[in-house]
Design a protein around this motif. Structure first.
Motif, mmCIF file in Angstrom:
data_model
loop_
_atom_site.group_PDB
_atom_site.id
_atom_site.type_symbol
_atom_site.label_atom_id
_atom_site.label_comp_id
_atom_site.label_asym_id
_atom_site.label_seq_id
_atom_site.Cartn_x
_atom_site.Cartn_y
_atom_site.Cartn_z
ATOM 1 N N PRO A 83 20.143 -34.950 41.140
ATOM 2 C CA PRO A 83 19.873 -35.059 39.708
ATOM 3 C C PRO A 83 20.803 -36.021 38.977
ATOM 4 O O PRO A 83 20.462 -36.519 37.910
ATOM 5 C CB PRO A 83 20.060 -33.632 39.192
ATOM 6 C CG PRO A 83 20.945 -32.968 40.188
ATOM 7 C CD PRO A 83 20.635 -33.624 41.506
ATOM 8 N N GLY A 84 21.959 -36.319 39.560
ATOM 9 C CA GLY A 84 22.917 -37.200 38.899
ATOM 10 C C GLY A 84 22.967 -38.602 39.472
ATOM 11 O O GLY A 84 23.915 -39.337 39.236
ATOM 12 N N GLY A 85 21.964 -38.974 40.266
ATOM 13 C CA GLY A 85 21.938 -40.315 40.843
ATOM 14 C C GLY A 85 22.450 -40.383 42.265
ATOM 15 O O GLY A 85 22.403 -41.439 42.887
ATOM 16 N N GLY A 86 22.937 -39.268 42.794
ATOM 17 C CA GLY A 86 23.393 -39.241 44.180
ATOM 18 C C GLY A 86 22.275 -38.758 45.084
ATOM 19 O O GLY A 86 21.096 -38.998 44.827
ATOM 20 N N PHE A 87 22.639 -38.042 46.141
ATOM 21 C CA PHE A 87 21.666 -37.529 47.102
ATOM 22 C C PHE A 87 22.137 -36.156 47.556
ATOM 23 O O PHE A 87 23.315 -35.847 47.505
ATOM 24 C CB PHE A 87 21.484 -38.486 48.287
ATOM 25 C CG PHE A 87 22.781 -39.012 48.838
ATOM 26 C CD1 PHE A 87 23.427 -38.357 49.873
ATOM 27 C CD2 PHE A 87 23.364 -40.149 48.301
ATOM 28 C CE1 PHE A 87 24.631 -38.828 50.368
ATOM 29 C CE2 PHE A 87 24.578 -40.630 48.795
ATOM 30 C CZ PHE A 87 25.209 -39.964 49.824
ATOM 31 N N MET A 88 21.193 -35.332 47.979
ATOM 32 C CA MET A 88 21.480 -33.939 48.312
ATOM 33 C C MET A 88 21.692 -33.780 49.824
ATOM 34 O O MET A 88 20.817 -34.105 50.613
ATOM 35 C CB MET A 88 20.339 -33.041 47.846
ATOM 36 C CG MET A 88 20.037 -33.140 46.357
ATOM 37 S SD MET A 88 21.412 -32.717 45.286
ATOM 38 C CE MET A 88 21.502 -30.955 45.561
ATOM 39 N N MET A 89 22.884 -33.283 50.182
ATOM 40 C CA MET A 89 23.224 -32.990 51.574
ATOM 41 C C MET A 89 24.030 -31.697 51.604
ATOM 42 O O MET A 89 24.553 -31.253 50.582
ATOM 43 C CB MET A 89 24.040 -34.127 52.202
ATOM 44 C CG MET A 89 23.264 -35.403 52.411
ATOM 45 S SD MET A 89 24.255 -36.688 53.228
ATOM 46 C CE MET A 89 24.128 -36.153 54.942
ATOM 47 N N TYR A 90 24.160 -31.125 52.783
ATOM 48 C CA TYR A 90 24.903 -29.887 52.950
ATOM 49 C C TYR A 90 26.362 -30.182 53.270
ATOM 50 O O TYR A 90 26.664 -31.058 54.076
ATOM 51 C CB TYR A 90 24.317 -29.044 54.079
ATOM 52 C CG TYR A 90 22.946 -28.505 53.761
ATOM 53 C CD1 TYR A 90 22.800 -27.268 53.144
ATOM 54 C CD2 TYR A 90 21.805 -29.230 54.063
ATOM 55 C CE1 TYR A 90 21.555 -26.765 52.837
ATOM 56 C CE2 TYR A 90 20.547 -28.733 53.757
ATOM 57 C CZ TYR A 90 20.425 -27.510 53.145
ATOM 58 O OH TYR A 90 19.186 -27.018 52.834
ATOM 59 N N LEU A 91 27.256 -29.424 52.662
ATOM 60 C CA LEU A 91 28.655 -29.413 53.060
ATOM 61 C C LEU A 91 28.780 -28.495 54.272
ATOM 62 O O LEU A 91 27.886 -27.698 54.550
ATOM 63 C CB LEU A 91 29.525 -28.879 51.917
ATOM 64 C CG LEU A 91 29.654 -29.781 50.696
ATOM 65 C CD1 LEU A 91 30.310 -29.023 49.550
ATOM 66 C CD2 LEU A 91 30.469 -31.020 51.051
ATOM 67 N N ALA A 92 29.871 -28.580 54.970
ATOM 68 C CA ALA A 92 30.096 -27.701 56.130
ATOM 69 C C ALA A 92 30.023 -26.245 55.695
ATOM 70 O O ALA A 92 30.588 -25.865 54.676
ATOM 71 C CB ALA A 92 31.457 -27.995 56.741
ATOM 72 N N ASP A 93 29.288 -25.453 56.447
ATOM 73 C CA ASP A 93 29.185 -24.001 56.254
ATOM 74 C C ASP A 93 28.563 -23.600 54.919
ATOM 75 O O ASP A 93 28.731 -22.472 54.484
ATOM 76 C CB ASP A 93 30.561 -23.332 56.398
ATOM 77 C CG ASP A 93 31.231 -23.679 57.705
ATOM 78 O OD1 ASP A 93 30.528 -23.757 58.736
ATOM 79 O OD2 ASP A 93 32.454 -23.895 57.710
#
Length: 158
Positions: A83-93
């Motif tokens: 939503p802020g111009g970045g991209f959605m990924m998972y952090l560890a755990d």
């Protein structure tokens, strides 16, 4: 001065005092934290899409792992626009994706991580390789790297 004018002046003075008191009791709104500005040759648009994913722990397994990642397109890892111009990924755990950005300071290494943290933060991943079709990321946190290894993402065919 007649009674009407005195009452009118008192009423106006009371309204002014009430308005002034209301302004004084409102807490100032905190300013939004300044987001660091990074430069990076990798844009969010280049990462959004479906990716096959695999990982390795030993460098000699890199080529084999790339082939395994291609097979991962049957159940792809999806990177959506944030939503802020970045991209959605998972952090560890983490079971929920977080908005990430690609971060580079000057001509230094490229990292992927939270936009609120400096480039090279412990939760970041360093970009080992990116050519538009293959993305190889290494976790900076040694404990996380020991568990997850070096991540290989291969873009899935459309």
């Amino acid at each position: 001065m007649n009674l009407f004018h005195r009452v009118l002046r008192l009423a106006l003075a009371g309204m002014f005092a009430a308005a002034l008191a209301a302004c004084a009791t409102q807490a100032p709104q905190p300013a939004a934290p300044a987001m660091p500005q990074y430069t990076s040759p990798i844009t969010a648009q280049q990462l959004v899409g479906k990716w096959g994913l695999a990982a390795y722990h030993r460098p000699e397994d890199a080529a084999r792992t790339e082939a395994q990642a291609r097979q991962g397109c049957r159940q792809p890892y999806v990177i959506n626009a944030g939503p802020g111009g970045g991209f959605m990924m998972y952090l560890a755990d983490d079971s929920s994706p977080s908005e990430m950005v690609s971060k580079q300071v000057g001509t230094g290494p490229i990292f992927i991580g939270l936009p609120t943290e400096p480039a090279g933060a412990k939760s970041d991943r360093e970009v080992v390789r990116f050519d538009g079709q293959i993305l190889v990321l290494k976790w900076l946190d040694p404990e996380v790297a020991g568990r997850y290894g070096t991540m290989v993402y291969v873009r899935c065919p459309a």
